[in-house]
Each structure stands twice: as C-alpha cells, then as structure tokens.
Design an enzyme around this catalytic site. Structure first.
Site, PDB file in Angstrom:
ATOM      1  N   ARG A   1       0.855  -1.206   0.000  1.00 15.26           N
ATOM      2  CA  ARG A   1       0.000   0.000   0.000  1.00 15.26           C
ATOM      3  C   ARG A   1       0.886   1.250   0.000  1.00 15.26           C
ATOM      4  O   ARG A   1       0.593   2.224  -0.694  1.00 15.26           O
ATOM      5  CB  ARG A   1      -0.924  -0.005   1.221  1.00 15.26           C
ATOM      6  CG  ARG A   1      -1.723   1.285   1.351  1.00 15.26           C
ATOM      7  CD  ARG A   1      -2.687   1.291   2.531  1.00 15.26           C
ATOM      8  NE  ARG A   1      -3.344   2.590   2.648  1.00 15.26           N
ATOM      9  CZ  ARG A   1      -4.237   2.902   3.581  1.00 15.26           C
ATOM     10  NH1 ARG A   1      -4.591   2.011   4.482  1.00 15.26           N
ATOM     11  NH2 ARG A   1      -4.781   4.100   3.626  1.00 15.26           N
TER      12      ARG A   1
ATOM     13  N   ASN B   1     -10.735  -4.278  -0.889  1.00 18.10           N
ATOM     14  CA  ASN B   1     -10.647  -3.202  -1.875  1.00 18.10           C
ATOM     15  C   ASN B   1      -9.740  -3.585  -3.038  1.00 18.10           C
ATOM     16  O   ASN B   1      -8.934  -4.498  -2.904  1.00 18.10           O
ATOM     17  CB  ASN B   1     -10.061  -1.955  -1.192  1.00 18.10           C
ATOM     18  CG  ASN B   1     -11.148  -1.089  -0.560  1.00 18.10           C
ATOM     19  OD1 ASN B   1     -12.240  -0.980  -1.086  1.00 18.10           O
ATOM     20  ND2 ASN B   1     -10.810  -0.475   0.561  1.00 18.10           N
TER      21      ASN B   1
ATOM     22  N   CYS C   1     -19.041  -1.319   1.538  1.00 14.38           N
ATOM     23  CA  CYS C   1     -18.016  -0.338   1.904  1.00 14.38           C
ATOM     24  C   CYS C   1     -18.566   0.467   3.064  1.00 14.38           C
ATOM     25  O   CYS C   1     -19.754   0.790   3.072  1.00 14.38           O
ATOM     26  CB  CYS C   1     -17.753   0.574   0.717  1.00 14.38           C
ATOM     27  SG  CYS C   1     -16.795   2.054   1.116  1.00 14.38           S
ATOM     28  N   ASP C   2     -17.714   0.778   4.024  1.00 20.78           N
ATOM     29  CA  ASP C   2     -18.220   1.526   5.178  1.00 20.78           C
ATOM     30  C   ASP C   2     -18.181   3.050   4.999  1.00 20.78           C
ATOM     31  O   ASP C   2     -18.634   3.777   5.866  1.00 20.78           O
ATOM     32  CB  ASP C   2     -17.460   1.128   6.455  1.00 20.78           C
ATOM     33  CG  ASP C   2     -15.997   1.548   6.400  1.00 20.78           C
ATOM     34  OD1 ASP C   2     -15.522   1.952   5.328  1.00 20.78           O
ATOM     35  OD2 ASP C   2     -15.330   1.454   7.446  1.00 20.78           O
TER      36      ASP C   2
ATOM     37  N   HIS D   1     -16.515   4.416  -3.765  1.00 24.33           N
ATOM     38  CA  HIS D   1     -15.590   5.536  -3.529  1.00 24.33           C
ATOM     39  C   HIS D   1     -15.728   6.587  -4.638  1.00 24.33           C
ATOM     40  O   HIS D   1     -14.751   7.235  -5.021  1.00 24.33           O
ATOM     41  CB  HIS D   1     -14.125   5.051  -3.436  1.00 24.33           C
ATOM     42  CG  HIS D   1     -13.854   4.253  -2.194  1.00 24.33           C
ATOM     43  ND1 HIS D   1     -12.594   3.828  -1.830  1.00 24.33           N
ATOM     44  CD2 HIS D   1     -14.680   3.799  -1.213  1.00 24.33           C
ATOM     45  CE1 HIS D   1     -12.653   3.158  -0.701  1.00 24.33           C
ATOM     46  NE2 HIS D   1     -13.910   3.115  -0.302  1.00 24.33           N
TER      47      HIS D   1
ATOM     48  N   TYR E   1     -14.266  10.478  -1.208  1.00 24.19           N
ATOM     49  CA  TYR E   1     -13.216  10.019  -2.125  1.00 24.19           C
ATOM     50  C   TYR E   1     -13.177  10.813  -3.429  1.00 24.19           C
ATOM     51  O   TYR E   1     -12.181  10.751  -4.158  1.00 24.19           O
ATOM     52  CB  TYR E   1     -13.369   8.524  -2.418  1.00 24.19           C
ATOM     53  CG  TYR E   1     -12.790   7.660  -1.321  1.00 24.19           C
ATOM     54  CD1 TYR E   1     -11.424   7.403  -1.253  1.00 24.19           C
ATOM     55  CD2 TYR E   1     -13.596   7.124  -0.324  1.00 24.19           C
ATOM     56  CE1 TYR E   1     -10.881   6.641  -0.244  1.00 24.19           C
ATOM     57  CE2 TYR E   1     -13.063   6.353   0.693  1.00 24.19           C
ATOM     58  CZ  TYR E   1     -11.702   6.115   0.730  1.00 24.19           C
ATOM     59  OH  TYR E   1     -11.167   5.359   1.742  1.00 24.19           O
TER      60      TYR E   1
ATOM     61  N   ARG F   1      -0.131   7.927   3.925  1.00 21.73           N
ATOM     62  CA  ARG F   1      -1.135   7.367   4.843  1.00 21.73           C
ATOM     63  C   ARG F   1      -0.747   5.936   5.283  1.00 21.73           C
ATOM     64  O   ARG F   1      -0.878   5.596   6.448  1.00 21.73           O
ATOM     65  CB  ARG F   1      -2.507   7.369   4.145  1.00 21.73           C
ATOM     66  CG  ARG F   1      -3.628   6.691   4.917  1.00 21.73           C
ATOM     67  CD  ARG F   1      -4.058   7.469   6.148  1.00 21.73           C
ATOM     68  NE  ARG F   1      -4.939   6.663   6.982  1.00 21.73           N
ATOM     69  CZ  ARG F   1      -5.060   6.791   8.303  1.00 21.73           C
ATOM     70  NH1 ARG F   1      -4.359   7.714   8.953  1.00 21.73           N
ATOM     71  NH2 ARG F   1      -5.879   6.032   8.973  1.00 21.73           N
TER      72      ARG F   1
HETATM   73  C1  G6P Z   1     -12.612   3.772   4.505  1.00 18.85           C
HETATM   74  C2  G6P Z   1     -12.914   3.090   3.221  1.00 18.85           C
HETATM   75  C3  G6P Z   1     -12.119   1.833   3.107  1.00 18.85           C
HETATM   76  C4  G6P Z   1     -10.657   2.149   3.249  1.00 18.85           C
HETATM   77  C5  G6P Z   1     -10.391   2.850   4.564  1.00 18.85           C
HETATM   78  C6  G6P Z   1      -8.952   3.289   4.662  1.00 18.85           C
HETATM   79  O1  G6P Z   1     -13.091   3.001   5.556  1.00 18.85           O
HETATM   80  O2  G6P Z   1     -14.270   2.807   3.047  1.00 18.85           O
HETATM   81  O3  G6P Z   1     -12.391   1.244   1.870  1.00 18.85           O
HETATM   82  O4  G6P Z   1      -9.869   1.001   3.157  1.00 18.85           O
HETATM   83  O5  G6P Z   1     -11.217   3.964   4.668  1.00 18.85           O
HETATM   84  O6  G6P Z   1      -8.712   3.799   5.928  1.00 18.85           O
HETATM   85  P1  G6P Z   1      -7.263   3.930   6.509  1.00 18.85           P
HETATM   86  O7  G6P Z   1      -7.501   4.392   7.903  1.00 18.85           O
HETATM   87  O8  G6P Z   1      -6.612   2.563   6.420  1.00 18.85           O
HETATM   88  O9  G6P Z   1      -6.537   4.931   5.679  1.00 18.85           O
HETATM   89 MN    MN Z   2     -14.443   1.566   1.189  1.00 19.85          MN
END
Ligand code: G6P
Ligand code: MN
Length: 439
Positions: free
Chosen positions: A93, A147, A169-170, A199, A262, A282
């Site tokens: 990532r 994802n 997706c949350d 997103h 997003y 990030r």
């Molecule tokens: C949200 C999105 C997810 C993503 C996450 C990343 O929850 O819906 O798809 O993976 O954010 O969050 P992070 O804290 O890992 O940057």
């Molecule tokens: Mn998501």
C-alpha cells in the site's frame, strides 16, 4: 438453535477484533460454532488469534477457534465468509501511494494509479478465494470489504454469478452517520438517496421522518462553515478530518449533491498531491499508529491473559458488516449501500457496471433501488470511471499491457498517456511478484 461456521479472510487485520466483537453481540441471530481466522501471514494472524482466543474464552467459550493459512481448512463446512484481504499488505500500500506521487499524480490506496496497482494484486487473490468457496462451500454467503471494492465486485460477479455475495463499503455509512449527527438526527430516522460507484458517488437526497429533504439544510451548514459532528470511530483522527472538511469545498463547487469524500482525489488532484509527502504517506502513518497500537495491545492482553476492557473491540466497521448478516439470517429488511451489477439501475451506464446504490438486504440477498437518469456531470464521470474499472479487470484477466495502459490513461487522476505509461512501468516493476504477467 443452529450455530454457524464463519471465516474471516484477512483474519490478521486490525479490524478483526471489532468484527468479532460485533458478531458476538449478534449471537441472538448469529451464534457461532466455529470461527476461522484465515490469513496468508501466519505470524500476524497468530498474534491476532491470541487476542481473539482470549476474547472468546471470556465471552463465548463454546466457539471453536481455528487459525489457518489453508483455504480448504477454512472453507469446508463454512456458512459465512467475511473477506477483508489486503493483497501485498501495508508495505505494498505504501508503494501504491508513493510511486504515483513521485510522478506528481494522486497517490491513494483505492483511487488513481495506487488503486489500480492494488486491483491488479487483489483480483487474482479474490478469484482464488472464489474458486475455493465454489469448491468447498458453494452455499456460503460472502460479505466482502476487500478493496478496491467495485473492481473486485466486477471480476467476482463475472466469474461467480451463482455465489451468494455482497460487496460493501463503510464509507457511505460513515458519511451518513456524520450527516445525521451534524444535523441533529439519529441515522435510523433518516432515509438517504445515494448513487455512484464505490468511492465515487453522491447523495441526492436526505429525507427526515416528515419527508422533508434535508440536503438544502446540509448545504447551508457546510457552506457557512459551521462545525461537523464527528463521532468516535477509526475515521476521527488528524488524517481523516481534512477529508471531511473538504466536503465543504466539493459542495461549494458542485452544490447540487453531497459528494463522497473520495471524490476529492478526482476533483482536487493537485491539492491532494501538494499535501502529501512522497516518502511518508497514509500507509506509513497506519503502520506507525493503528497497526502498532493494535498489535501492541494484542500482545499486552496475551501477556496479561485477559482481553477484558480492551479498546480493540469498538467500531462502526464491525457492526456494519454484521448488520448485513443479521438481515440475511432474519429476513428483516436492512437498508444499506451495496455494490451490484447495474442492469438498468442507473441510466446511461453499461448493464455490467458495478454501481453503488441503496438497496434492501433480506434472506434472498439484495434488492437494489433504481436511480434512473443522472445529470450529465455525474453520469459522465461515472461512465469514465467505470470504463477505467472494467479495463482494469480485463487487463488482469487477459494479462493485457495495452488494456492496463488504456485503464490508467482513462483514470481522471492521470493527466496524459505518457504519464500513464511511465506510471504503469514503475508500478509493474514494483509489483512483479504479485501482478499477473502483462503482455
Ligand atoms: C474507509 C474506506 C475503506 C478504506 C479505509 C482506509 O473506511 O471505506 O475502503 O480502506 O477507509 O482507511 P485507513 O484508515 O486505512 O486509511
Ligand atoms: Mn471503502
């Protein structure tokens, strides 16, 4: 009462305690006989498993816990699979985010070239999971958080149309909770109308119990710089707050709808690049904060021999996925956002585009709500992004370099075919051990 075998793929992830805790809280409808943590990182899942073992001992000693790297063990006899895999881990990532930034392009986990690289790693892994679900547990329900969700859903629905799956997706629910709290409502009392791709979408309406549309009120709130009511969740930290604050700018420029957070990467690419350090993104912050805190806490609990009052178990993320399982088991309709094949839901988009819309989950799966016509702006953005997504899937399945190049060139974060080609070659070099061969 029937008890269930549930497997979490990506069981070593930091979200696992929240998900398991939510499952245990739902034991009235989803009592477990067996919980399997499946992960290809044996060491990580062993540590997470040590914590989960304590949690089960204290809250549900009747549940058998299995920790494994083997899909056959994990899937045989399974009724539910919760998938939250991260192919290549946080290490890859970080490269997904850093490589595009070196080219002056948005570097993000799921958007732009980073999301593309992630997709090419994840598609083979998701399809391997699907093949084994078909082999060992063809009647199981698959609830997927992995994802990039729309791209994985596309590949999945084309390969396994007969499997019972929900791609969720949350982010929409997190934004809806933020909107409800900010306007002084309970989320359950509002009805939302959302349309887009994962997103990549917009809320057109927010109705209160009296049937009034609250979108104008939300617009005034955002544009008059009144504070947002953030709540306790993974998304309330120094990294996420500017993202929520940027909703104001999206609203100022395009006031007809509320944009998904997003969209900032597509609307404001230069600004998003300017704010990032290509050496520390990030992913690096997640490694140094959430990842470290969660595994330190697992080890602390294991040493203390108790998971009681650990901070690890809270979060919207866990409750939200379990809400879907609850609806499947009880047949009580649950209104949610889902990623489904379009098939006429959104006018002007291909039938096989994976769209993210509201729908109702019951024992029979999801019934998505039709959306109809969209204004030119939103529809055109979706058509272009969907073409990028479908070309990404085709590039992976056909091993096609030229489709990969077309996909990246179509992504709005990429300014030209020349930049797309340089990016593709750099991403390819970094991902050799993960991507399908591209010719
Ligand atoms: C949200 C999105 C997810 C993503 C996450 C990343 O929850 O819906 O798809 O993976 O954010 O969050 P992070 O804290 O890992 O940057
Ligand atoms: Mn998501």
């Amino acid at each position: 009462m029937k008890r269930y075998h549930l497997t979490i793929a990506g069981g070593g992830a930091t979200y696992t305690p929240g998900i398991v805790n939510a499952i245990l809280n739902a034991r009235d409808v989803l009592p477990l006989r067996k919980l399997v943590l499946l992960d290809n990182d044996a060491e990580r899942v062993a540590t997470m498993g040590g914590f989960i073992r304590l949690l089960l001992a204290e809250k549900a000693p009747e549940v058998e816990l299995v920790i494994t790297t083997d899909r056959r063990d994990a899937f045989t006899g399974m009724e539910f699979l919760f998938a939250q895999i991260r192919s290549g881990g946080l290490k890859m990532r970080a490269l997904d985010e850093q490589i595009p930034l070196r080219h002056g392009v948005v570097g993000q986990e799921t958007c732009g070239p980073g999301g593309f690289a992630f997709a090419l790693r994840s598609i083979p892994d998701m399809l391997a999971i699907g093949e084994d679900v078909r082999r060992y547990a063809p009647d199981a329900w698959i609830l997927n958080y992995s994802n990039p969700a729309a791209i994985l859903a596309d590949a999945w629905h084309k390969r396994f149309p007969e499997l019972k799956s929900l791609f969720i997706c949350d982010m929409p629910i997190v934004i809806e909770l933020l909107v409800a709290a900010t306007l002084g409502y309970r989320h359950a009392d509002l009805a939302f109308d959302y349309v887009g791709l994962n997103h990549f979408g917009w809320w057109r309406h927010i109705w209160n119990p009296q049937g009034e549309d609250l979108l104008p009120q939300l617009r005034d709130h955002l544009l008059s710089e009144r504070p947002l009511t953030l709540f306790q969740d993974e998304h309330v930290n120094a990294d996420w707050i500017p993202t929520f604050e940027r909703l104001r700018k999206s609203m100022r420029l395009f006031p007809e709808f509320l944009a998904n957070t997003y969209l900032q990467y597509y609307y404001f690419g230069e600004e998003m690049v300017a704010h990032e350090d290509p050496h520390y993104t990030r992913a690096n912050r997640v490694i140094d904060t959430r990842e470290k805190a969660v595994f330190d806490e697992c080890r602390r609990c294991i040493a203390a021999g108790s998971a009681a009052d650990s901070f690890l178990c809270a979060g919207v993320h866990g409750d939200f996925i379990v809400d879907h399982a609850r609806a499947i088991l009880t047949n009580q309709p649950f209104r949610t956002t889902v990623n489904v094949p379009n098939r006429g839901l959104v006018a002007g988009l291909p039938a096989d585009a994976i769209v993210e819309v509201h729908g109702q989950v019951t024992a029979h799966g999801v019934e998505a709500f039709g959306v109809g016509e969209l204004p030119h702006f939103q529809r055109a953005l979706m058509v272009q992004q969907n073409a990028y997504e479908q070309l990404t899937v085709e590039a992976a399945l056909e091993g096609s370099y030229s489709k990969a190049l077309q996909a990246l060139t179509l992504n709005r974060t990429v300014p030209s075919a020349d930049v797309a080609k340089r990016l593709l070659d750099d991403l390819l070099a970094a991902n050799r051990e993960f991507w399908p061969a591209l010719r």
